[in-house]
Design a protein around this motif. Structure first.
Motif, mmCIF file in Angstrom:
data_model
loop_
_atom_site.group_PDB
_atom_site.id
_atom_site.type_symbol
_atom_site.label_atom_id
_atom_site.label_comp_id
_atom_site.label_asym_id
_atom_site.label_seq_id
_atom_site.Cartn_x
_atom_site.Cartn_y
_atom_site.Cartn_z
ATOM 1 N N TYR A 52 0.897 -1.159 0.141
ATOM 2 C CA TYR A 52 0.019 0.093 0.070
ATOM 3 C C TYR A 52 0.906 1.290 0.152
ATOM 4 N N THR A 72 -0.397 -4.696 -4.512
ATOM 5 C CA THR A 72 -1.327 -5.347 -3.583
ATOM 6 C C THR A 72 -1.659 -6.561 -3.996
ATOM 7 N N ASP A 73 -2.656 -6.353 -5.112
ATOM 8 C CA ASP A 73 -3.401 -7.334 -5.510
ATOM 9 C C ASP A 73 -2.767 -8.735 -5.689
ATOM 10 N N ALA A 76 -1.562 -10.385 -2.676
ATOM 11 C CA ALA A 76 -2.789 -11.097 -2.208
ATOM 12 C C ALA A 76 -2.847 -12.625 -2.880
ATOM 13 N N LYS A 77 -2.671 -12.157 -4.153
ATOM 14 C CA LYS A 77 -2.550 -13.473 -5.062
ATOM 15 C C LYS A 77 -1.529 -14.638 -4.488
ATOM 16 N N ARG A 82 -4.046 -8.680 4.333
ATOM 17 C CA ARG A 82 -4.177 -7.844 5.344
ATOM 18 C C ARG A 82 -5.558 -7.550 5.712
ATOM 19 N N PHE A 84 -7.830 -4.603 7.837
ATOM 20 C CA PHE A 84 -7.856 -3.023 8.179
ATOM 21 C C PHE A 84 -8.118 -2.617 9.619
ATOM 22 N N ARG A 88 -13.417 -2.384 6.400
ATOM 23 C CA ARG A 88 -13.823 -1.814 5.097
ATOM 24 C C ARG A 88 -14.752 -2.746 4.237
ATOM 25 N N ILE A 105 -10.609 -14.751 -5.989
ATOM 26 C CA ILE A 105 -9.146 -14.764 -6.060
ATOM 27 C C ILE A 105 -8.499 -15.933 -6.485
ATOM 28 N N GLU B 196 -9.671 0.595 -2.129
ATOM 29 C CA GLU B 196 -8.521 0.295 -1.229
ATOM 30 C C GLU B 196 -8.589 -1.250 -0.696
ATOM 31 N N ARG B 199 -8.467 -3.966 -3.241
ATOM 32 C CA ARG B 199 -6.962 -4.477 -3.718
ATOM 33 C C ARG B 199 -6.414 -5.348 -2.531
ATOM 34 N N ALA B 200 -6.772 -5.163 -1.266
ATOM 35 C CA ALA B 200 -6.217 -6.286 -0.339
ATOM 36 C C ALA B 200 -6.631 -7.532 -0.437
ATOM 37 N N GLY B 202 -7.027 -8.845 -3.375
ATOM 38 C CA GLY B 202 -6.667 -9.548 -4.676
ATOM 39 C C GLY B 202 -7.338 -9.134 -5.892
ATOM 40 N N VAL B 203 -8.080 -8.035 -5.815
ATOM 41 C CA VAL B 203 -8.673 -7.268 -6.863
ATOM 42 C C VAL B 203 -7.677 -6.286 -7.514
#
Lengths: 251, 327
Positions: A52, A72-73, A76-77, A82, A84, A88, A105, B196, B199-200, B202-203
């Motif tokens: 980030y 970031t994505d 994640a893959k 993470r 938050f 969110r 994913i 945001e 994104r976390a 995996g998008v």
């Protein structure tokens, strides 16, 4: 070999050293507690390792892969997600659909994502709330959903950012049980940022303490709790002879 | 719980589509003309909704893609004397390339900055084409119709044009329903809801937004291609003017963004308003529709940001939450 290796990570915001040469090694299957006073750089560390924020220099190696330049994505893959501090969830979606976003994913199929979502809901104990609107959830449920979304990506490592902040004692007791089960049953490695010491101490075998962006201590909960540097960071040090407070970082 | 409401929405949508198909068979040729305009704008509202509604990337310059489709096919057909189907292909392809070129820098922008960039691109294209002599500048391009056949996309009877645009209307609706129930649809809604956070999980924000924009651009360009072959004429005023952009946006907003039914409902409201003001007041009423647009934008912004579809949801939601709290 460590699942996550952080080498000499630096991050500056203007004149402030948010991260000061941080080294950290996390092994497969561990629960690592990350503590420190407000503004110590815990959330910054999470933000930097999940891309980030861009680090000024230093390396993050996850599962043998250098994360330099990855988004970031993409991270994640690879299996590091993470959560938050401020939850969110997507308000326009219900609970199940929120988890499906995470599940996508590893699949392009809606039916499979749906199945993963139901399994995840079952695991986090929110099955009966699968069709709830986000606005109908309590804070504890929202935090649980946040964890569920991360779980749906079937990660190797989850970074939990204060999942217990703002919960009642009984709610955080449930949260601790969930974290234990994630670690025991799913064999997922966790790094947990937490303010509540009673929660983090029994949960993790290894505690890392940050202060002013630098790692000041690392060890078992007991070692850390008697470390003078840690005590001074949390409570401020006190020169017994002169009676003058030398250093107070918590105010 | 969720399925029945969506089912109702789709059912209403199908009823409207069938009605739109049947009615033109019983009206005058002007009536058919009206339905052609209605259907064409419905397609553009649907296409706008893919990127503006589901993905939340609000474009106020969507006429650009209409104009690009129209002009590229006009150039191909009139200047290089190629088959209109080739023109269609060219129009779609140019729109795709243009959307990639535009998307690359602008999709990094968030919220209102993206909106302003689309507005700017719309104005730039209008001015560029206005001053470009090769494509006739402000005078535009006339298309000479020589053959009348399906092969050359020109027909002697107006109803054939209606069938053609209706086919694209069906295509865009099918694409919408597919989108709503696909991974892409989930990702777009997630990006709109919280980019945001998405994104976390995996998008890939840029790729997904770009796919939505390019899909939308190509569908809008198809309308431009159709319009050139239908009207036999295109100029910057009828292709790139921002009134078209506003009309497209307004249809989706009035009906309800991010829903399958919304843009079609919006078209059913806005297009009759526009056309009737044109008929009733003629040239003296020029600009009256713009006045109505402004007024509608205010009402929606203040009272009902979710459009007509928001009213449906408002009616059905409170009971739902109560039930959930009890169980």
């Amino acid at each position: 070999m460590g699942l996550l290796q952080i080498r000499e990570l630096n991050k500056r915001f203007g004149g402030v050293k948010a991260l000061d040469c941080v080294d950290l090694e996390v092994n497969q299957g561990e629960i690592v507690g990350l503590i420190g006073p407000n503004g110590a750089g815990k959330s910054t560390l999470f933000a930097v390792i999940t891309a980030y924020l861009k680090s000024d220099n230093g390396n993050v190696i996850f599962n043998g892969i250098n994360l330099q330049g990855l988004r970031t994505d993409q991270i994640a893959k690879l299996g590091m997600v993470r959560t938050f501090q401020i939850v969110r969830p997507i308000k326009e979606m219900n609970v199940r659909e929120n988890i499906m976003v995470g599940a996508f994913i590893n699949t392009n199929k809606v039916s499979l994502a749906n199945k993963i979502a139901y399994e995840t809901l079952d695991f986090i104990g929110m099955s009966e709330k699968s069709e709830y609107n986000i606005s109908a959830l309590t804070l504890a449920d929202k935090k649980r959903l946040e964890v569920g979304r991360a779980l749906a990506t079937s990660p190797k490592l989850i970074l939990l950012d204060e999942v217990m902040a703002g919960l009642t004692p009984s709610e955080s007791h449930d949260a601790v049980k969930l974290i234990r089960r994630i670690n025991d049953e799913l064999k997922i490695t966790l790094i947990i940022v937490e303010h509540v010491m009673e929660v983090i101490m029994p949960l993790s075998k290894k505690i890392v303490v940050l202060d002013y962006g630098a790692k000041i201590a690392e060890g078992t909960p007991h070692e850390v709790s008697i470390n003078p540097l840690v005590i001074s960071a949390y409570l401020g040090s006190f020169d017994a002879k002169s009676g003058v407070k030398l250093h107070d970082s918590t105010s | 719980m969720k399925l029945p409401r969506k089912f109702t929405e789709y059912a209403i949508l199908i009823i409207i589509i069938v009605t739109i198909f049947i009615v033109p068979h019983f009206v005058s040729s002007f009536g058919i003309h009206f339905f052609i305009i209605l259907t064409m704008y419905a397609i553009m509202a649907i296409a706008w909704n893919w990127v503006g509604g589901y993905a939340g990337q609000v474009s106020v310059g969507h006429a650009v893609y209409f104009g690009i489709g129209a002009y590229s096919t006009a150039i191909v057909q009139e200047m290089f004397k190629l088959n209109p189907w080739f023109g269609l292909l060219t129009g779609v392809l140019v729109a795709l390339l243009f959307s990639l070129a535009v998307g690359l820098p602008t999709l990094r922008l968030s919220g209102r900055y993206f909106v302003i960039s689309t507005l700017a691109i719309g104005e730039i294209m209008y001015s560029l084409v206005m001053g470009w002599d090769f494509v006739g500048g402000g005078g535009g391009i006339y298309i000479k119709k020589i053959f009348y056949s399906f092969r050359s996309l020109t027909f002697t009877n107006i109803i054939s044009y209606f069938y053609l645009i209706f086919a694209f209307f069906l295509l865009s609706t099918v694409l919408t329903i597919w989108l709503e129930n696909s991974k892409l649809g989930f990702y777009l809604r997630a990006i709109k809801g919280d980019d945001e956070g998405a994104r976390a999980l995996g998008v890939d924000l840029r790729t997904n937004k770009q796919i939505a924009l390019s899909m939308s651009a190509m569908m809008t360009a198809i309308c431009g291609v159709f319009w050139v072959n239908y009207a036999s004429f295109i100029d910057p005023e009828s292709a790139f003017i921002n009134t078209i952009s506003v009309r497209i946006l307004l249809m989706a907003a009035v009906g309800g963004t991010g829903t399958a039914l919304g843009p079609v409902l919006g078209a059913l409201i806005i297009i009759p308003l526009t056309e009737s003001s044109r008929v009733l007041f003629g040239s003296s009423g020029r600009g009256l529709d713009l006045l109505i647009y402004g007024f509608l934008i205010m009402i929606i912004a203040v009272a009902q940001p979710r459009g007509i579809m928001g009213l449906f949801n408002r009616l059905s939601k409170p009971q739902k939450i109560d039930q959930e709290l009890i169980t």
